[in-house]
Scaffold this active site. Structure first.
Site, PDB file in Angstrom:
ATOM      1  N   LYS A  10      38.460  37.097  39.554  1.00 12.52           N
ATOM      2  CA  LYS A  10      37.818  38.134  38.751  1.00 12.52           C
ATOM      3  C   LYS A  10      36.909  39.020  39.605  1.00 12.52           C
ATOM      4  O   LYS A  10      36.776  40.218  39.352  1.00 12.52           O
ATOM      5  CB  LYS A  10      37.051  37.505  37.592  1.00 12.52           C
ATOM      6  N   SER A  70      35.482  40.050  34.654  1.00  9.40           N
ATOM      7  CA  SER A  70      34.762  39.036  33.886  1.00  9.40           C
ATOM      8  C   SER A  70      33.333  38.948  34.386  1.00  9.40           C
ATOM      9  O   SER A  70      33.053  39.279  35.550  1.00  9.40           O
ATOM     10  CB  SER A  70      35.441  37.666  34.033  1.00  9.40           C
ATOM     11  N   TYR A  73      39.085  30.484  39.451  1.00 11.50           N
ATOM     12  CA  TYR A  73      39.135  31.640  38.548  1.00 11.50           C
ATOM     13  C   TYR A  73      38.149  32.739  38.935  1.00 11.50           C
ATOM     14  O   TYR A  73      38.498  33.913  38.990  1.00 11.50           O
ATOM     15  CB  TYR A  73      38.851  31.153  37.125  1.00 11.50           C
TER      16      TYR A  73
END
Length: 253
Positions: free
Chosen positions: A160, A143, A156
């Site tokens: 990533k 990401s 999160y």
């Protein structure tokens, strides 16, 4: 037909980027095994769409956070199609939450699905490719969040960044076996994972305004890049990361 007669495995493939990637792989000539978790109806629809394109498909249910799901997914795909040529690690979650009161279980589950799941699945697919002795391609969906911070994404963004790092290390570890490992870093893509966050018209307009191309990404924008990395057109690419964000990262000023 970049992936003609290849066998492509994709995790989290019943919706969003995974679904789009599965369909693109089929359009490019591949037979496809999709991993899904408690989403049988949507998975069956993806299988039907792939079959309508003239390719074969199977759906296997399994929680990527569990090591046994990885070996089970690869074994089921080999039973159906005889081999694994391409593996796409896509499954991920992002339950938005503030940092200071982040529930331990939210942090743990995000880490287990996004990072541990990518590890277990990549390892299982790589072992099958090594066993076959003909190389292969692994693509992980990282990401733009691997490069930038997010107030509601402290759980999160590290996962990533970890997925991208995993691909770099796997490129080194697996290169001797002819297995290429790369990551794709999507920008803001309109999928189920962020639909609630983008439901606010003001927030959506703000996000679109930051993107030089003037729109949010579509799952298909990522699927085409994955197909390229999985194909022989990218035969000398390994350990790379492709940012697919409409120019958002470059738009600092």
């Amino acid at each position: 037909m970049l992936l003609e007669d290849k066998v492509v495995l994709i995790t989290g493939a019943s919706r969003g980027i995974g679904r789009a990637t599965a369909l693109e792989a089929a359009r490019q000539g591949a037979n496809v095994a999709i991993n899904t978790y408690r989403d049988a109806k949507a998975a069956a629809e993806v299988v039907a769409e792939i079959e309508a394109l003239g390719r074969r498909a199977v759906a296997i249910d399994g929680d990527v956070a569990l090591p046994d799901s990885a070996t089970g997914f690869v074994s089921a795909a080999v039973e159906a199609f005889g081999r694994v040529d391409v593996f796409v690690s896509n499954a991920g979650i992002c339950p938005f939450h503030a940092f200071l009161d982040m529930p331990v279980e939210t942090l743990r589950r995000t880490m287990e699905v996004n990072l541990h799941g990518a590890y277990f699945m990549t390892q299982a697919a790589a072992n099958q490719m090594v066993k076959q002795g003909e190389g292969g391609a692994i693509v992980a969906i990282s990401s733009i969040s691997a490069l930038v911070g997010g107030e509601m994404q402290t759980h999160y963004t590290p996962t990533k960044a970890g997925v991208h790092s995993l691909m770099q290390s796997c490129a080194v570890a697996l290169g001797r076996h002819g297995i290429r490992c790369n990551s794709v870093l999507p920008g803001t893509i309109a999928t189920d994972i962020n639909k609630d966050d983008l439901a606010d018209p003001a927030k959506r307009e703000y996000m679109e305004g930051r993107i030089p191309l003037g729109r949010l990404g579509r799952p298909e924008d990522i699927a085409s890049v994955v197909a390229f990395l999985a194909s022989d057109m990218a035969s000398y690419m390994s350990g790379a990361a492709l940012l697919v964000d409409g120019g958002a990262f470059a738009n600092f000023q």
